[in-house]
Write a protein that holds these residues in place. Structure first.
Motif, mmCIF file in Angstrom:
data_model
loop_
_atom_site.group_PDB
_atom_site.id
_atom_site.type_symbol
_atom_site.label_atom_id
_atom_site.label_comp_id
_atom_site.label_asym_id
_atom_site.label_seq_id
_atom_site.Cartn_x
_atom_site.Cartn_y
_atom_site.Cartn_z
ATOM 1 N N PHE A 1 32.461 90.914 78.739
ATOM 2 C CA PHE A 1 31.682 89.876 78.846
ATOM 3 C C PHE A 1 31.921 88.663 77.765
ATOM 4 O O PHE A 1 31.252 87.877 77.551
ATOM 5 N N SER A 2 33.214 88.919 77.262
ATOM 6 C CA SER A 2 33.794 88.050 76.105
ATOM 7 C C SER A 2 34.520 86.747 76.604
ATOM 8 O O SER A 2 34.669 85.947 75.940
ATOM 9 N N ASN A 3 34.520 86.654 77.990
ATOM 10 C CA ASN A 3 35.220 85.606 78.645
ATOM 11 C C ASN A 3 34.371 84.992 80.026
ATOM 12 O O ASN A 3 34.553 85.256 80.879
ATOM 13 N N VAL B 1 24.134 89.967 86.662
ATOM 14 C CA VAL B 1 24.317 88.493 86.615
ATOM 15 C C VAL B 1 25.481 87.931 85.831
ATOM 16 O O VAL B 1 25.976 86.968 86.119
ATOM 17 N N ALA B 2 25.757 88.666 84.723
ATOM 18 C CA ALA B 2 27.009 88.306 83.818
ATOM 19 C C ALA B 2 28.108 88.399 84.628
ATOM 20 O O ALA B 2 28.983 87.512 84.409
ATOM 21 N N LEU B 3 28.228 89.469 85.222
ATOM 22 C CA LEU B 3 29.623 89.490 86.224
ATOM 23 C C LEU B 3 29.606 88.624 87.227
ATOM 24 O O LEU B 3 30.820 88.257 87.361
ATOM 25 N N ILE B 4 28.540 88.227 87.747
ATOM 26 C CA ILE B 4 28.452 87.181 88.748
ATOM 27 C C ILE B 4 29.065 85.778 88.224
ATOM 28 O O ILE B 4 29.768 85.174 88.663
ATOM 29 N N PHE B 5 28.474 85.679 87.171
ATOM 30 C CA PHE B 5 28.729 84.235 86.261
ATOM 31 C C PHE B 5 30.284 84.140 85.824
ATOM 32 O O PHE B 5 30.970 83.352 86.158
ATOM 33 N N ARG B 6 30.702 85.531 85.186
ATOM 34 C CA ARG B 6 31.840 85.582 84.943
ATOM 35 C C ARG B 6 33.031 85.406 86.040
ATOM 36 O O ARG B 6 33.997 84.715 85.858
ATOM 37 N N ASP B 7 32.907 85.939 87.077
ATOM 38 C CA ASP B 7 33.779 85.947 88.145
ATOM 39 C C ASP B 7 33.715 84.930 89.021
ATOM 40 O O ASP B 7 34.685 84.472 89.693
ATOM 41 N N TYR B 8 32.609 84.340 89.426
ATOM 42 C CA TYR B 8 32.057 83.153 90.360
ATOM 43 C C TYR B 8 31.786 81.885 89.722
ATOM 44 O O TYR B 8 31.816 80.924 90.192
ATOM 45 N N GLY B 9 31.375 81.782 88.306
ATOM 46 C CA GLY B 9 31.209 80.769 87.716
ATOM 47 C C GLY B 9 32.274 79.655 87.698
ATOM 48 O O GLY B 9 33.391 79.954 87.716
ATOM 49 N N MET C 1 40.427 94.880 83.103
ATOM 50 C CA MET C 1 39.713 93.694 83.646
ATOM 51 C C MET C 1 40.443 92.829 84.352
ATOM 52 O O MET C 1 41.235 92.176 83.642
ATOM 53 N N GLU C 2 40.420 92.638 85.706
ATOM 54 C CA GLU C 2 41.053 91.649 86.265
ATOM 55 C C GLU C 2 40.396 90.044 86.134
ATOM 56 O O GLU C 2 39.227 90.043 86.531
ATOM 57 N N LYS C 3 41.161 89.154 85.550
ATOM 58 C CA LYS C 3 40.787 87.866 85.276
ATOM 59 C C LYS C 3 40.869 87.328 86.658
ATOM 60 O O LYS C 3 41.745 86.328 86.948
ATOM 61 N N VAL C 4 39.889 87.075 87.733
ATOM 62 C CA VAL C 4 40.060 86.807 89.104
ATOM 63 C C VAL C 4 40.080 85.172 89.023
ATOM 64 O O VAL C 4 40.687 84.688 90.036
ATOM 65 N N TRP C 5 39.664 84.605 88.060
ATOM 66 C CA TRP C 5 39.529 82.978 88.016
ATOM 67 C C TRP C 5 40.754 82.624 87.346
ATOM 68 O O TRP C 5 41.233 81.604 87.501
#
Length: 532
Positions: free
Chosen positions: A171-173, A248-256, A1-5
């Motif tokens: 979803f752990s980060n 929604v979790a993925l959106i929150f993870r990557d763009y939040g 999983m790439e941590k795009v943030w």
């Protein structure tokens, strides 16, 4: 999983810790941590312990709470006894039911962690991700599967979502906590609009065919910047629920947002993106979703289920028992489990009003259950103040709260019950210890948020005030009054509000409607008089 943030500038300290080591890694380190001195623990590892559902409590001297997750409040009598045993053996006999249907056990030490987690796992329970920047306990209908009013049974939907999310590194980060609500009951038992994502029952008719499903709300939350969730235009079929939660979790993870900890909740992203962009992005993960339908909603029941009521199963009943301020001793929970076995089949539920339900009780057992002495303590017919009050943990255990919210509310409710025997409708008084709003003051008839104030040339405990909030249809936050009420005047102020309501209400007018009709000015005057 790439941590795009990960390359963003100005990530907050917690984000840097999470980049160093994922929160779930702490589960492997529990045996080592159990043998360490509290003072030698790194701040980052104390934070990561939240991913195990373990939270440093107040005062921060090596005592912890463990938060046991109960999806939609479901547990068995056998599991309740395990929690009671943990509390008795390690937790100073203290049991707290939370406003998200979890159970907290306080006063653990590090050396207790391995055995506590072992017992939970052996009983089919978990505290994993009970805290932290993760999907939290799934809130929902405590009557799922037995509810005569539910549009359909959400038991398998809730179970599938919990199993897919708990302990999943995908979803752990997250930027902050991710609160989920799933309910097909028409009385907003899942408190939909204060969750990050919420599913409420809906019906869609097309060419003579009737489909049951959900409408979905996204981006709710309270704290110091409360927002009601935004309703999307989707009609979600039951089998699509998990895919939408994941999207929604993925959106929150990557763009939040991951800069200021006070600006990291999903609600801020939803506010900035708007409905159209959010819906388009969700469908980029899920594929096309249906639109339309009509919400299947009645009047909000405040999350209360007091009394003995028929289930959808012929000849079976459930008993809704009030737990004052959500607190009991370990022996109480064990005794309630015994009643669940003796009179039913051991099915128990916790509610988001911090109470307990015993389910699947044959009609022939009701009379004997009603006579049980324990029901004098946990009443099926509490008073109109006692049965509708809520309090957070308060400063006995919570590091954020400057006031003892449970003790304050206990005194206040006792006084109100004695002073207004004529009260004939529910009156909701909530006391929360700080701006995090864990006891939902914005949604109460009278909601108090604890803090400090200067009064009579001294600093004292004082309370911000919210008046007339509600959920369900026509959900809205209460008025926030200007100023604070000193604790010394809290009882007098609350009585003046109740007296005003009883004197000037119209026939059939509950307090929320009354407060909306007369506006905030009369309440503001009462606050000014109390703080003078």
């Amino acid at each position: 999983m790439e941590k795009v943030w990960s390359t963003r500038e100005n990530l907050n300290t917690n984000e840097l810790w999470k980049l160093e080591k994922d929160g779930l890694e702490i589960l492997k380190e529990i045996p080592e941590i159990a043998g360490m001195n509290y003072a030698s623990l790194e701040k980052s590892d104390i934070e990561r312990l939240k991913w195990a559902g373990i939270y440093a409590q107040r005062p921060k001297n090596g005592r912890f709470l463990v938060r046991v997750k109960l999806s939609s409040g479901a547990m068995t009598a056998a599991q309740a006894r395990v929690i009671a045993g943990i509390s008795k053996d390690f937790g100073a006999d203290s049991i707290q039911i939370t406003i998200r249907q979890c159970i907290q056990v306080h006063n653990l030490t590090q050396r207790d962690f391995p055995e506590v987690l072992r017992r939970l796992d052996a009983a089919g329970l978990t505290s994993v991700e009970g805290c932290g920047d993760v999907p939290r306990n799934i809130l929902g209908n405590p009557l799922m599967g037995i509810d005569p009013e539910e549009l359909f049974d959400t038991t398998d939907i809730v179970k599938e979502a919990a199993e897919a999310l708990i302990g999943n590194p995908e979803f752990s980060n997250l930027p902050r906590k991710y609160k989920i609500s799933i309910s097909a009951n028409p009385r907003d038992t899942g408190f939909a609009r204060i969750n990050d994502i919420a599913f409420v029952p809906a019906v869609r008719r097309r060419q003579g065919e009737v489909q049951n499903g959900f409408h979905v709300y996204v981006g709710g939350g309270l704290s110091s910047n409360p927002m009601l969730a935004e309703k999307l235009s989707f009609f979600i079929r039951p089998e699509e629920t998990l895919s939408v939660i994941r999207a929604v979790a993925l959106i929150f993870r990557d763009y939040g947002y991951r800069e200021s900890r006070t600006h990291c909740r999903l609600k801020f992203l939803v506010q900035d993106w708007g409905k159209e962009k959010l819906e388009k992005t969700i469908e980029s993960y899920t594929g096309p979703l249906l639109r339309g339908g009509r919400e299947y909603l009645h009047r909000w029941n405040y999350g209360r289920f007091h009394g003995f009521h028929r289930q959808k199963q012929e000849g079976l009943y459930y008993a809704g028992l009030n737990v004052p301020m959500g607190h009991m001793e370990a022996a109480d929970l064990a005794a309630l489990a015994d009643l669940a076995d003796r009179y039913g089949d051991g099915t128990m539920r916790t509610t988001n009003s911090q109470c307990v339900i015993l389910a699947n009780i044959p009609e022939r057992n009701l009379a004997s259950l009603r006579e049980e002495p324990l029901l004098e303590k946990f009443r099926p017919d509490p008073g109109y103040f006692e049965g509708y009050a809520a309090a957070c943990t308060g400063n006995r255990y919570c590091s954020f709260a400057p006031v003892d919210s449970k003790a304050v509310l206990g005194r206040l409710i006792a006084s109100l019950e004695a002073s207004f025997p004529e009260m004939d409708v529910p009156f909701r008084v909530n006391v929360t210890g700080c701006v995090h709003s864990c006891a939902h003051p914005q949604l109460a008839d009278i909601g108090f948020t604890g803090g400090k104030m200067r009064w009579k040339d001294a600093v004292t405990d004082g309370y911000a005030v919210w008046i007339g909030g509600t959920l369900g249809r026509n959900a809205h936050f209460g008025y926030q009054l200007d100023g604070r009420v000193p604790e010394e005047r809290l009882e007098a102020f609350t009585k003046s509000v109740v007296s005003l309501y009883l004197a000037e209400r119209k026939r059939g007018e509950d307090f929320t409607i009354f407060a909306k009709r007369i506006g905030s000015e009369p309440f503001q005057k009462l606050l000014g008089d109390a703080a003078a």
